[in-house]
Enzyme design. Structure first.
Site, PDB file in Angstrom:
ATOM      1  CG  HIS A 122      73.573  98.180 -15.811  1.00 24.15           C
ATOM      2  ND1 HIS A 122      73.259  99.512 -15.943  1.00 24.15           N
ATOM      3  CD2 HIS A 122      74.918  98.099 -16.014  1.00 24.15           C
ATOM      4  CE1 HIS A 122      74.350 100.195 -16.228  1.00 24.15           C
ATOM      5  NE2 HIS A 122      75.380  99.354 -16.272  1.00 24.15           N
ATOM      6  CG  ASP A 199      69.785  95.331 -19.920  1.00 19.81           C
ATOM      7  OD1 ASP A 199      70.493  95.254 -20.942  1.00 19.81           O
ATOM      8  OD2 ASP A 199      70.168  95.876 -18.866  1.00 19.81           O
ATOM      9  CD  GLN A 202      77.425  92.761 -20.556  1.00 16.61           C
ATOM     10  OE1 GLN A 202      78.255  92.117 -21.192  1.00 16.61           O
ATOM     11  NE2 GLN A 202      77.674  93.991 -20.120  1.00 16.61           N
ATOM     12  CE  LYS A 225      77.208  97.634 -21.973  1.00 16.24           C
ATOM     13  NZ  LYS A 225      78.248  97.904 -20.975  1.00 16.24           N
ATOM     14  CB  CYS A 363      76.003 100.194 -13.122  1.00 23.44           C
ATOM     15  SG  CYS A 363      77.078 101.525 -13.606  1.00 23.44           S
TER      16      CYS A 363
HETATM   17  N1  PLP Z   1      72.503  96.772 -18.983  1.00 29.16           N
HETATM   18  C1  PLP Z   1      73.549  95.966 -18.827  1.00 29.16           C
HETATM   19  C2  PLP Z   1      73.318  94.521 -18.488  1.00 29.16           C
HETATM   20  C3  PLP Z   1      74.836  96.463 -18.985  1.00 29.16           C
HETATM   21  O1  PLP Z   1      75.897  95.660 -18.832  1.00 29.16           O
HETATM   22  C4  PLP Z   1      75.009  97.833 -19.303  1.00 29.16           C
HETATM   23  C5  PLP Z   1      76.359  98.420 -19.409  1.00 29.16           C
HETATM   24  O2  PLP Z   1      77.256  98.076 -18.686  1.00 29.16           O
HETATM   25  C6  PLP Z   1      73.879  98.626 -19.473  1.00 29.16           C
HETATM   26  C7  PLP Z   1      72.632  98.066 -19.303  1.00 29.16           C
HETATM   27  C8  PLP Z   1      73.972 100.071 -19.830  1.00 29.16           C
HETATM   28  O3  PLP Z   1      74.499 100.210 -21.116  1.00 29.16           O
HETATM   29  P1  PLP Z   1      74.837 101.643 -21.701  1.00 29.16           P
HETATM   30  O4  PLP Z   1      75.669 102.345 -20.673  1.00 29.16           O
HETATM   31  O5  PLP Z   1      75.583 101.342 -22.951  1.00 29.16           O
HETATM   32  O6  PLP Z   1      73.549 102.335 -21.974  1.00 29.16           O
END
Ligand code: PLP
Length: 405
Positions: A122, A199, A202, A225, A363
């Site tokens: 992401h 990260d 998910q 999430k 993203c």
């Molecule tokens: N990393 C992953 C794998 C994600 O799916 C997301 C959000 O879609 C993020 C990072 C970023 O999360 P946040 O926007 O809550 O900081």
């Protein structure tokens, strides 16, 4: 224990609403999940009964609020299996957690040092590292992804070397649903002398995470999430690593002593929580974690997999759908292109059937490019979805297809 999705979904008031005269079928939980009553009531209850600023008060409400805020930290510690609450830093979410590590750990990096990412990251786990490339001349290396959406482990290992300082990789892909072999990734990175940040935005929602068993150095996730509120998430960091990092932002609460000549910093986690934190959001996150952990999480995961399997079964190999991400054991995310249709149009038509899916790059532009796509549509399943909804989604896809065939 077992899991009843119909009982669970009754905890989510929003799921009772209609969209375009149809019952809402919410398949966008990977972007942001809906909230159970436990979270809504914990947050409104705090505002009604026990609210003040935290940490700085002598009075009763300040103490009660501080206790609630710190109880939420204990809930997150349990969620991640961390050894101490001092290893849990509240952040705005995954994005801020990764920015914190990149910014603070980044201060120890030099030109030519290497950060290993993957093609399935992401942007939250790409852009903060690009900052270090731009500012310091750090080199970014991207581990390749196979055609079925797995991390190419050999390709990953080939990137590790004496200059690798950090491996930052998603535990579960938000587009492909792939669950990465993080134990191997971490062991290999450590053998090369690098730290690892996962990260978990998910993965933490759908699987049990144990940061100590994984021996991971940093783990990031977002509350929204995980059935909790926006504006809150957490960074786990090993105690000795957090203790070695300089602060991320400056302000109240993160200091030891401030004079006109000098400053000293508080110990972690407070060193990294400058200013008034998102108090109500922490309370909400704590409630979400407690609520989720009271469920049979293996049964929940089995249910979510069954939803994905059901969609695949109903589509029965339809040749007008191209799915990206078919790795074995993947999570319940279905990303696809429909022949002859733009993903945005697919999402818009599905919306007319009351079905919420996401469309775009998610993203993850490097990943889209890897698969030669500019966008995809994505249905992501959560514990409150039902097999009937999976059926309705597959049927709506078949109807949507008639607009483009
Ligand atoms: N990393 C992953 C794998 C994600 O799916 C997301 C959000 O879609 C993020 C990072 C970023 O999360 P946040 O926007 O809550 O900081």
């Amino acid at each position: 224990m077992s899991f009843d999705p119909h009982a669970a979904r009754r905890e989510f008031p929003i799921l009772g609403r209609q969209v375009h005269g149809k019952p809402l079928i919410y398949l966008d939980s990977a972007a942001s999940a809906q909230k159970p009553r436990a979270v809504i009531e914990a947050m409104s209850g705090a505002m009604e009964h026990a609210y003040a600023n935290v940490h700085r008060g002598i009075h009763t409400l300040a103490n009660e609020t501080t206790e609630a805020y710190e109880r939420a930290r204990e809930s997150v510690r349990r969620l991640l299996g961390a050894g101490s609450v001092n290893e849990i830093v509240f952040t705005k979410g995954t994005t801020e957690a990764i920015n914190l590590v990149a910014s603070s750990f980044g201060q120890s990096l030099k030109a030519g040092d290497e950060i290993v990412l993957s093609q399935m990251e992401h942007h939250a786990n790409i852009v903060p590292w690009h900052f270090l490339r731009e500012r310091l001349g750090v080199v970014l290396r991207f581990a390749p992804v196979t055609d079925d959406g797995r991390l190419d482990l050999e390709g990953y290992r080939a990137l590790l070397g004496p200059r690798t300082r950090m491996v930052a990789i998603s535990h579960m892909s938000n587009v492909l649903g792939t669950i990465n072999p993080v134990a191997e990734i971490i062991a290999d990175a450590h053998a090369a002398g690098a730290l690892v940040l996962l990260d978990g935005a998910q993965a933490v929602v759908h699987s049990r995470v144990d940061v100590r068993a994984l021996d991971v150095d940093f783990y990031a996730f977002s509350g929204h999430k995980l059935y909790g509120p926006t504006g809150i998430g957490a960074l786990y960091g090993k105690a000795e690593l957090l203790a070695s990092l300089p602060p991320y932002q400056g302000g109240g609460e993160m200091i030891g002593i401030v004079s006109e000549e000098q400053i000293t910093y508080a110990d972690p986690p407070h060193r990294f929580e400058a200013g008034t934190p998102p108090i109500l959001e922490a309370v909400g996150l704590g409630a979400a974690v407690d609520w989720l952990m009271a469920l049979d999480r293996d049964a929940v995961a089995a249910h979510e997999h069954a939803l994905y399997d059901r969609v695949k079964e109903r589509l029965n190999g339809a040749n007008w759908i191209t799915e990206i991400g078919t790795a074995p054991g993947k999570g319940a995310i279905f990303s696809f292109a429909m022949e002859g249709a733009h993903a945005h149009d697919v999402a818009q038509i599905l919306d007319r059937y009351g079905i919420a899916v996401r469309a775009g790059t998610h993203c993850a532009e490097p990943l889209m490019r890897r698969f030669g796509m500019t966008s995809s549509a994505r249905a992501s399943f959560a514990l409150y979805n039902t097999l009937e909804e999976a059926d309705a989604f597959a049927e709506a896809l078949t109807k949507t297809r008639t607009f483009f065939a």
